[in-house]
Design a protein around this motif. Sequence first.
Motif, PDB file in Angstrom:
ATOM      1  N   ASP B   5       0.894  -1.148   0.174  1.00  0.00           N
ATOM      2  CA  ASP B   5      -0.006   0.026   0.029  1.00  0.00           C
ATOM      3  C   ASP B   5       0.772   1.301   0.101  1.00  0.00           C
ATOM      4  O   ASP B   5       0.642   2.219  -0.722  1.00  0.00           O
ATOM      5  CB  ASP B   5      -1.063   0.050   1.163  1.00  0.00           C
ATOM      6  CG  ASP B   5      -2.033  -0.808   1.218  1.00  0.00           C
ATOM      7  OD1 ASP B   5      -2.884  -0.172   0.510  1.00  0.00           O
ATOM      8  OD2 ASP B   5      -2.045  -1.740   1.700  1.00  0.00           O
ATOM      9  N   LYS B   6       1.380   1.203   0.938  1.00  0.00           N
ATOM     10  CA  LYS B   6       2.442   2.540   0.966  1.00  0.00           C
ATOM     11  C   LYS B   6       3.087   2.811  -0.178  1.00  0.00           C
ATOM     12  O   LYS B   6       2.972   3.952  -0.630  1.00  0.00           O
ATOM     13  CB  LYS B   6       3.575   2.168   2.129  1.00  0.00           C
ATOM     14  CG  LYS B   6       4.254   3.496   2.345  1.00  0.00           C
ATOM     15  CD  LYS B   6       5.303   3.375   3.325  1.00  0.00           C
ATOM     16  CE  LYS B   6       6.176   4.595   3.422  1.00  0.00           C
ATOM     17  NZ  LYS B   6       7.353   4.411   4.892  1.00  0.00           N
ATOM     18  N   ALA B   8       1.901   2.356  -3.109  1.00  0.00           N
ATOM     19  CA  ALA B   8       0.759   2.655  -3.935  1.00  0.00           C
ATOM     20  C   ALA B   8       0.883   4.115  -4.030  1.00  0.00           C
ATOM     21  O   ALA B   8       0.860   4.886  -5.199  1.00  0.00           O
ATOM     22  CB  ALA B   8      -0.306   2.213  -3.781  1.00  0.00           C
ATOM     23  N   LEU B   9       0.774   4.816  -3.092  1.00  0.00           N
ATOM     24  CA  LEU B   9       0.694   6.297  -2.716  1.00  0.00           C
ATOM     25  C   LEU B   9       2.029   6.641  -3.120  1.00  0.00           C
ATOM     26  O   LEU B   9       2.108   7.800  -4.096  1.00  0.00           O
ATOM     27  CB  LEU B   9       0.140   6.596  -1.306  1.00  0.00           C
ATOM     28  CG  LEU B   9       0.318   8.140  -1.258  1.00  0.00           C
ATOM     29  CD1 LEU B   9      -0.949   8.980  -2.140  1.00  0.00           C
ATOM     30  CD2 LEU B   9      -0.260   8.455   0.350  1.00  0.00           C
TER      31      LEU B   9
ATOM     32  N   THR E   3       0.893   3.951   8.271  1.00  0.00           N
ATOM     33  CA  THR E   3       0.729   5.009   7.162  1.00  0.00           C
ATOM     34  C   THR E   3      -0.766   4.990   6.975  1.00  0.00           C
ATOM     35  O   THR E   3      -1.480   4.161   7.205  1.00  0.00           O
ATOM     36  CB  THR E   3       1.665   4.917   6.064  1.00  0.00           C
ATOM     37  OG1 THR E   3       0.925   3.597   5.306  1.00  0.00           O
ATOM     38  CG2 THR E   3       3.032   4.321   6.396  1.00  0.00           C
ATOM     39  N   ASP E   5      -1.914   5.159   3.463  1.00  0.00           N
ATOM     40  CA  ASP E   5      -2.085   4.063   2.813  1.00  0.00           C
ATOM     41  C   ASP E   5      -2.432   2.796   3.159  1.00  0.00           C
ATOM     42  O   ASP E   5      -3.344   2.269   2.835  1.00  0.00           O
ATOM     43  CB  ASP E   5      -0.710   4.025   1.882  1.00  0.00           C
ATOM     44  CG  ASP E   5      -0.720   5.019   0.993  1.00  0.00           C
ATOM     45  OD1 ASP E   5      -1.263   4.726  -0.112  1.00  0.00           O
ATOM     46  OD2 ASP E   5       0.208   5.838   0.940  1.00  0.00           O
ATOM     47  N   GLU E  45      -8.910  -1.620  -2.126  1.00  0.00           N
ATOM     48  CA  GLU E  45      -8.584  -0.286  -1.538  1.00  0.00           C
ATOM     49  C   GLU E  45      -9.291   0.965  -1.939  1.00  0.00           C
ATOM     50  O   GLU E  45      -9.581   1.807  -1.041  1.00  0.00           O
ATOM     51  CB  GLU E  45      -6.808  -0.356  -1.905  1.00  0.00           C
ATOM     52  CG  GLU E  45      -6.554   1.145  -1.460  1.00  0.00           C
ATOM     53  CD  GLU E  45      -4.900   1.129  -2.085  1.00  0.00           C
ATOM     54  OE1 GLU E  45      -3.996   1.122  -1.257  1.00  0.00           O
ATOM     55  OE2 GLU E  45      -4.819   1.414  -3.155  1.00  0.00           O
TER      56      GLU E  45
END
Lengths: 131, 131, 131, 131, 131, 131
Positions: B5-6, B8-9, E3, E5, E45
């Motif tokens: 996820d991290k 992705a941003l 985070t 995300d 997500e």
Amino acid sequence: METTDKSALQKGRDYAAKNLTPNLEEILGERYDDLVPGMSESLIEWAYGRHYCRDGLDPKTRQLCTVAALTVLGGQTAPQLKINIEHALKSGANKQEISETIWQMAVYGGLPAAINGLNAAKEVFASHEAQ
Amino acid sequence: METTDKSALQKGRDYAAKNLTPNLEEILGERYDDLVPGMSESLIEWAYGRHYCRDGLDPKTRQLCTVAALTVLGGQTAPQLKINIEHALKSGANKQEISETIWQMAVYGGLPAAINGLNAAKEVFASHEAQ
Amino acid sequence: METTDKSALQKGRDYAAKNLTPNLEEILGERYDDLVPGMSESLIEWAYGRHYCRDGLDPKTRQLCTVAALTVLGGQTAPQLKINIEHALKSGANKQEISETIWQMAVYGGLPAAINGLNAAKEVFASHEAQ
Amino acid sequence: METTDKSALQKGRDYAAKNLTPNLEEILGERYDDLVPGMSESLIEWAYGRHYCRDGLDPKTRQLCTVAALTVLGGQTAPQLKINIEHALKSGANKQEISETIWQMAVYGGLPAAINGLNAAKEVFASHEAQ
Amino acid sequence: METTDKSALQKGRDYAAKNLTPNLEEILGERYDDLVPGMSESLIEWAYGRHYCRDGLDPKTRQLCTVAALTVLGGQTAPQLKINIEHALKSGANKQEISETIWQMAVYGGLPAAINGLNAAKEVFASHEAQ
Amino acid sequence: METTDKSALQKGRDYAAKNLTPNLEEILGERYDDLVPGMSESLIEWAYGRHYCRDGLDPKTRQLCTVAALTVLGGQTAPQLKINIEHALKSGANKQEISETIWQMAVYGGLPAAINGLNAAKEVFASHEAQ
């Protein structure tokens, strides 16, 4: 001396024969010319003679753009999307490029359009593997 | 260790900064985050972190596919179409490739969509020449 | 004894007068009845007498659903979207509920539709604050 | 001996000159041929040579069908809708027939599309009265 | 420290597990991740972590708004409409609320969209009664 | 003395009985009134009482305009398109007029919409010939 027009239809026929399906005009003609006289000729001229065979963009990128457009136009264009996924493969695009093109459309046309597009791609790819 | 996820941003931020507009998230944030908290971050993550920076298709082809999709989605997406014509230029597409992509959409989305798309392109190109 | 029909138009008039704009039919009539005789009456009957005043769903939720639909239908319905954001406020929805409804549409109608919807909301909210 | 193709472009030119705007191809050419070489010729061939001049349906009914289609396609086709309302008037349709066609579209494309269509018609009719 | 995300994906997973279908990501993954690596994670997500679990609007109203949007987007989103009618039922909406939401869309998206939406609802409701 | 409203529903019933299908309201009622009370009555009033039976445009042209609109709205309206092709035949349009109307839509709604429309027409015409 060839007129511009004449070459539009002829170029379309040459493009389809070389890049797509040799008897595309014939298939369309058998299906639609009885209802709409000249439909097959007109489609070949417009789509392939007036668009795909133009300079400035290669056939593969043109086909990926078409796959993108048919994806966001929604699931109702599924038959045309499948045909153009076939045409994209014939134009040199691989499965990953096609899948990526479709999935990206989730950003612009929403998730349902992208998912329906992926379903169409899965069907086409599966029919190739079954051969 | 980074989570999926991290990245992705973060990937979206890196992609936008490198390929598009360094302060895109900031521009969006100033305009929309008051109304929809986190909108700018969410858009960067989804569009650029989850789509454009994926493997399998180069940024330029991705942008041309986006131009194709926004053209057939109709004139109401003119603001987004103009932004993505800018992004296509930044991704290495030239004016001819962009114009060809738009005009081809007449086959799939009809003439009005293609003409509205060309009008949008003319505006973007003219603003570049005026600089 | 009232017929079912009669109450459809009358119910629509009562609903609009109570919940929306007292002179809505008059505004529409002045604008359109010359071109399309009876348009104003017909619209009030259909939209408000045959839909909004029905049982089973409260006016506020109905208006949020309308905002959702007009958002995904695209930026071309911006005038109607703005009117229905006004109607949603009058039906008891707050700015956050309206903004959340619009932003969620990014999932189904794509980012351009959602962003155009937020732009419409910002205009309506700003005009309220300016009063 | 004329080929079929040649007559498609020539028929389109004849149709446009007789029924619509004598210099339509020229107007389009000045606006778009720089960007998309041959666009004006291609549009005249396809729209007028391959469709409007066909047998089996009179020009007036064809134009009313076009007005119907552009109405449901939504407000984003407003420029094309206005041009085709002009063309419908030139093909013998009166204001009432055009207004009725547009308003009926409320049934199929929803009220916003019909109202945007009526707004376009009002603008065209007003510009005629102002002359 | 989490985070932002990370919580987007995690929140999406929690939301789907609690409100919808515990194994939704798995179902999507089995169907699409081979074609588009990470598709299932990305969808969870974006749709659930970045939209449905936001503050300011309750899950039930969110689902009714989604039903409204998918109805006007047309019959081509029938598979997604059916899934979201299921999700609306799971979020606490009853059959009447769902039917009213769909029928109201006749005003904005036209009768065909509303009728196709009712047909989808009838199928979902019938499958529940058959259980 | 009849009220305006009353005649809207009654006119719609008379129009449907005379021009289309005598038991159309009944068919709709059996299918939808359980889910949406009064749906059949409301549809007859709106579509036929408030639109088709209006002055200023003949039923046949109205039906051809409807066929045009449903064609560009896309393949998802195929069920309604087929019903309205039937209605166009009943209103005096012949197969050629219907086919020409659909094919012309390739100009405005793109080739996929027109081809899907022709497919729908072929099905309707074939079912007539089979009788």
